[in-house]
Design a protein around this motif. Structure first.
Motif, short mmCIF file in Angstrom:
data_model
loop_
_atom_site.label_atom_id
_atom_site.label_comp_id
_atom_site.label_asym_id
_atom_site.label_seq_id
_atom_site.Cartn_x
_atom_site.Cartn_y
_atom_site.Cartn_z
N LYS A 140 0.83 -1.21 0.00
CA LYS A 140 0.00 0.00 0.00
C LYS A 140 0.86 1.26 0.00
N TRP A 141 1.94 1.23 0.78
CA TRP A 141 2.85 2.39 0.83
C TRP A 141 3.40 2.67 -0.56
N ALA A 142 3.88 1.63 -1.23
CA ALA A 142 4.47 1.78 -2.57
C ALA A 142 3.43 2.32 -3.56
N LEU A 143 2.22 1.79 -3.47
CA LEU A 143 1.15 2.19 -4.39
C LEU A 143 0.76 3.66 -4.18
N MET A 144 0.62 4.06 -2.92
CA MET A 144 0.13 5.40 -2.60
C MET A 144 1.19 6.48 -2.80
N THR A 145 2.46 6.11 -2.70
CA THR A 145 3.53 7.10 -2.89
C THR A 145 4.23 6.95 -4.24
N LYS A 146 3.77 5.96 -5.03
CA LYS A 146 4.30 5.72 -6.37
C LYS A 146 5.80 5.48 -6.34
N CYS A 147 6.20 4.56 -5.47
CA CYS A 147 7.62 4.19 -5.38
C CYS A 147 7.72 2.67 -5.45
N SER A 148 8.94 2.14 -5.49
CA SER A 148 9.15 0.69 -5.54
C SER A 148 8.89 0.07 -4.18
N ALA A 149 8.69 -1.23 -4.14
CA ALA A 149 8.48 -1.95 -2.88
C ALA A 149 9.70 -1.82 -1.98
N ASP A 150 10.91 -1.86 -2.58
CA ASP A 150 12.14 -1.73 -1.79
C ASP A 150 12.22 -0.35 -1.13
N THR A 151 11.87 0.70 -1.89
CA THR A 151 11.89 2.06 -1.34
C THR A 151 10.86 2.19 -0.23
N ALA A 152 9.71 1.60 -0.44
CA ALA A 152 8.65 1.65 0.58
C ALA A 152 9.13 0.99 1.86
N LEU A 153 9.78 -0.16 1.75
CA LEU A 153 10.27 -0.86 2.94
C LEU A 153 11.33 -0.05 3.66
N ARG A 154 12.22 0.62 2.88
CA ARG A 154 13.24 1.46 3.52
C ARG A 154 12.58 2.63 4.27
N ASP A 155 11.57 3.24 3.64
CA ASP A 155 10.85 4.34 4.31
C ASP A 155 10.24 3.87 5.63
N ILE A 156 9.61 2.72 5.58
CA ILE A 156 8.93 2.19 6.77
C ILE A 156 9.93 1.82 7.85
N ASN A 157 11.00 1.13 7.48
CA ASN A 157 12.00 0.72 8.49
C ASN A 157 12.66 1.93 9.14
N ASP A 158 12.86 2.99 8.35
CA ASP A 158 13.41 4.23 8.90
C ASP A 158 12.49 4.81 9.97
N LEU A 159 11.18 4.77 9.72
CA LEU A 159 10.22 5.29 10.70
C LEU A 159 10.13 4.40 11.93
N ILE A 160 10.35 3.09 11.74
CA ILE A 160 10.36 2.18 12.90
C ILE A 160 11.57 2.50 13.78
N GLU A 161 12.72 2.74 13.16
CA GLU A 161 13.93 3.08 13.92
C GLU A 161 13.76 4.39 14.69
N LYS A 162 12.96 5.30 14.12
CA LYS A 162 12.72 6.60 14.77
C LYS A 162 11.55 6.53 15.75
N ASP A 163 11.03 5.32 15.95
CA ASP A 163 9.93 5.10 16.90
C ASP A 163 8.67 5.89 16.51
N ILE A 164 8.46 6.00 15.19
CA ILE A 164 7.26 6.66 14.68
C ILE A 164 6.24 5.64 14.21
N LEU A 165 6.72 4.54 13.62
CA LEU A 165 5.85 3.42 13.26
C LEU A 165 6.25 2.20 14.07
N LYS A 166 5.32 1.28 14.23
CA LYS A 166 5.62 0.00 14.86
C LYS A 166 5.05 -1.12 14.00
N LYS A 167 5.72 -2.25 14.06
CA LYS A 167 5.33 -3.42 13.27
C LYS A 167 4.30 -4.24 14.02
#
Length: 373
Positions: free
Chosen positions: A332-359
């Protein structure tokens, strides 16, 4: 088959009556909710109040048209409302002239709530709804009262050969006097109407005007604009923070049924007013939730103001904090931001490290992510 007798065919049809015993508890609940909502908005800063108004007016414009079967582009409506409210619209799509006219009509209807409502106002609003003089494929009298030259004004459902008439409006030759009577009543102060509570007045105005059905088309939208104007009077505020049309749309079938039943009844309109006030109550409760989301979002960004985030992350977090439905996945992240799945995962993991998102606890295909609040 016995022909229906409509309320407007009765000589005393506007001598409305109702049961205070049934209505007063509802009026009290509505007034308390209005007070809570407006009180909460007073504590917000200017920018957040404008955002709340932007959300509410956009919702009202989109839903009042949707009730009539017309779908407007939500982002274009939002862009038009934002421009009229003086909000930056650089990243928003340009609105059509038709949408701009509808938005301006709705805002003028409420911004002038302290002014008397005149026939010329109604004609101007109607012209704004139909600037080309057409409703779909059909030519109509835009900015003018109907003349019934094509037959009596009827509310009909069903296809050719199986039409069902739900309502027949007053004949066109009655409209000049009937509209004048309505406007005199509408412009009379509550003090002169035995301290008639304005939320009850809004319900009466809604029923009265939609029963007159004075135009070839657009009567429902103009009725709801008049309702919004009366509710602005009840709030004592030109700014709108809740949408009656959104709630009416959710109960559209019930709305038409209670209208039809009332229009075929007598002068006691208690059940209509009960329905109207209950719907208003739901509109106010929905607005409370929206306001709470705006406050939560503002608090979130205040807490994370030092974080360095890319535009995709900012966009998705704003969506997650307001209007996101379902569960957030990498796809969904990749689709809504029009990026690749790899880029989407990097964006998400970065937010998890910053304690903004949780898995989520679930793994595999069930893996999704949530905002840390």
């Amino acid at each position: 088959m016995k022909q229906a007798i409509y309320i407007h065919e009765r000589s005393d049809w506007t001598q409305w009556c109702w049961s205070d015993k049934q209505l007063l508890p509802l009026v009290s609940r509505v007034r308390i909710l209005q007070g809570h909502l407006l009180g909460k908005l007073v504590t917000l800063g200017f920018d957040l109040k404008v955002e709340a108004q932007l959300d509410a007016v956009t919702l009202e414009v989109v839903k009042t048209s949707e009730i009539e079967g017309e779908t407007l582009n939500n982002e274009q409506v939002r862009s038009s409302v934002a421009r009229h409210l003086g909000i930056e619209t650089t990243d928003m799509p340009a609105a059509t002239r038709e949408i701009d006219a509808i938005v301006e009509m709705m805002l003028v209807a409420t911004y002038g709530y302290q002014e008397p409502l005149a026939l010329n106002d109604l004609l101007g609003w109607h012209n704004a709804l139909f600037p080309t003089g057409y409703s779909g494929l059909y030519s109509i009298k835009a900015g003018a009262i109907r003349d019934d030259s094509k037959g009596a004004m009827q509310v009909v459902s069903g296809g050719y050969g199986r039409e069902q008439v739900h309502f027949v409006a007053p004949s066109a030759d009655r409209l000049p006097i009937e509209l004048e009577r309505f406007l005199v009543w509408f412009n009379t102060s509550a003090d002169e109407q035995d301290n008639l509570d304005l939320v009850i007045k809004a319900g009466i105005a809604h029923l009265w005007f939609v029963t007159l059905h004075p135009f070839d088309d657009g009567n429902g939208r103009l009725t709801r604009a008049i309702t919004e104007r009366t509710l602005a009077q009840s709030d004592g505020s030109l700014q709108r923070f809740y949408s009656m049309s959104a709630q009416i749309l959710k109960q559209r079938n019930t709305y038409y049924k209670i209208l039809e039943r009332t229009q075929k009844g007598g002068s006691d309109i208690t059940q209509w007013l009960v329905w109207f006030l209950q719907t208003l109550e739901q509109a106010l409760l929905a607005a409370q939730k929206t306001t709470d989301k705006i406050i939560r979002k503002a608090s979130f960004w205040q807490n994370h103001r030092q974080q360095s985030l890319n535009p995709r992350q900012v966009k998705m977090l704003n969506i997650l904090l307001t209007d996101f439905y379902g569960k957030l996945t990498t796809k969904k992240w990749a689709l809504m931001t029009k990026c690749s799945a790899d880029t989407a995962l990097r964006d998400i993991n970065d937010l998890i490290e910053k304690d903004i998102l949780k898995k989520s606890i679930a793994s595999g295909r069930s893996t999704h992510y949530e905002v840390v609040l």
